[in-house]
Write a protein that holds these residues in place. Structure first.
Motif: not given
Length: 51
Positions: A31-36, A41-47
């Motif tokens: 929800y925090r990144l909704k309008n960003s 966040l990069p640390s939560t991306r699958p790669e």
């Protein structure tokens, strides 16, 4: 490391805090990144996560 001035001390303190804790990993859109313009966040991306 920035807060305590030493990476080793910070790591040791985190280790002691989470030793008996249950760590929850939340998945889904933020929800925090909704309008960003970011999906996650990069640390939560699958790669960037270990299997």
């Amino acid at each position: 490391g920035d807060v305590f001035g030493d990476q080793i001390v910070a790591s040791a303190m985190i280790d002691r805090i989470v030793h008996h804790a249950e760590v929850l990993t939340l998945k889904g859109t933020s929800y925090r990144l909704k309008n960003s313009g970011l999906d996650s966040l990069p640390s939560t991306r699958p790669e960037n996560t270990a299997e």
